[in-house]
Scaffold this active site. Structure first.
Site, mmCIF file in Angstrom:
data_model
loop_
_atom_site.group_PDB
_atom_site.id
_atom_site.type_symbol
_atom_site.label_atom_id
_atom_site.label_comp_id
_atom_site.label_asym_id
_atom_site.label_seq_id
_atom_site.Cartn_x
_atom_site.Cartn_y
_atom_site.Cartn_z
ATOM 1 N N LYS A 87 -23.295 28.014 -30.691
ATOM 2 C CA LYS A 87 -22.976 27.774 -32.140
ATOM 3 C C LYS A 87 -23.931 27.558 -33.151
ATOM 4 O O LYS A 87 -24.639 26.562 -32.934
ATOM 5 C CB LYS A 87 -21.463 26.736 -32.143
HETATM 6 C C1 E4P Z 1 -14.653 24.153 -35.066
HETATM 7 O O1 E4P Z 1 -15.406 24.953 -34.232
HETATM 8 C C2 E4P Z 1 -15.183 22.572 -35.055
HETATM 9 O O2 E4P Z 1 -15.535 22.234 -34.003
HETATM 10 C C3 E4P Z 1 -13.782 22.165 -35.732
HETATM 11 O O3 E4P Z 1 -12.637 22.887 -35.671
HETATM 12 C C4 E4P Z 1 -13.926 21.272 -36.753
HETATM 13 O O4 E4P Z 1 -12.757 20.530 -36.947
HETATM 14 P P1 E4P Z 1 -12.665 19.261 -38.053
HETATM 15 O O5 E4P Z 1 -12.525 19.721 -39.614
HETATM 16 O O6 E4P Z 1 -11.313 18.903 -37.680
HETATM 17 O O7 E4P Z 1 -13.924 18.324 -37.683
#
Ligand code: E4P
Length: 218
Positions: A87
């Site tokens: 990521k």
């Molecule tokens: C996605 O890859 C992220 O880890 C996640 O969906 C972020 O979500 P949040 O906005 O609830 O922190």
């Protein structure tokens, strides 16, 4: 539509994977920090445990901000298991890292995507996945799902192979709309996964069947 679980919590992953509904996992530094505090384990060990529970792609995020740092970290993460997806945040250096990793056949998930242009750049750089954060956009009065629609149209227009992971999912409606729009994947927190099973008529139906059955067997 594939369903990924958006968590680093090993117990949640274990429970969800028993029903064979989970196609992959996404984590981020905040989710990982929570699991480190909960278990006292280090992040590599947590990832290793997750790889034993899920056979699909598992996104692990780099914390470096510079190109060389990101690539170095990516290679270390990739050593944990072949299914690890790197990521990478949506930055200029991030897209250079995506390009380099693609050359080495390492899959990437470009994260913190909040505009269609960012998604276009990620796809052009060669990202395997892009993650638009719909909930965080809704939080500031924008329409997160509208962004997903725009990205899907652009990817279809130019036949990009990059898959869209709907991220920052806050409620079941986000999941249903993702599926209706034809998003490739929705990554959802464990709490929301549980909500997908619920319907008040299902609960009432179970009670009624149970009562009728007991009544006949008095
Ligand atoms: C996605 O890859 C992220 O880890 C996640 O969906 C972020 O979500 P949040 O906005 O609830 O922190």
């Amino acid at each position: 539509m594939k369903i990924f679980l958006d968590t680093a919590n090993v117990d949640e992953i274990k429970n969800a994977s028993e029903a064979n509904l989970i196609d992959g996992i996404t984590t981020n530094p905040s989710l990982m920090a929570k699991e480190i505090k909960r278990t006292g384990l280090d992040s590599n060990l947590i990832l290793k445990k997750i790889t034993k529970l899920v056979s699909g792609p598992i996104s692990a995020e780099v914390v470096s901000k510079d190109l060389d740092g990101m690539v170095k970290e990516a290679k270390k993460l990739k050593e944990i298991a072949p299914q690890i997806v790197i990521k990478i945040p949506m930055t200029f250096d991030g897209m250079k890292a995506v390009r380099r990793l693609k050359k080495e056949e390492i899959d990437t998930n470009v994260t913190l995507v909040f505009s269609a242009n960012q998604a276009l750049l990620a796809a052009k750089a060669g990202a395997t996945y892009v993650s638009p954060f719909v909930g965080r956009l809704d939080d500031i009065g924008n329409d997160g799902m509208n962004l997903v629609g725009e990205i899907l149209t652009i990817f279809e227009n130019y036949n990009f192979k990059t898959e869209v992971i709907v991220a920052s999912v806050r409620h079941p409606k986000h999941v249903k709309e993702s599926a209706l729009m034809g998003a490739h994947i929705a990554t959802i927190p464990y709490k929301i996964l549980n909500k997908l099973f619920n319907h008040c008529l299902t609960d009432q139906g179970i009670v009624r069947f149970d009562n009728d059955w007991k009544d006949a067997h008095k």
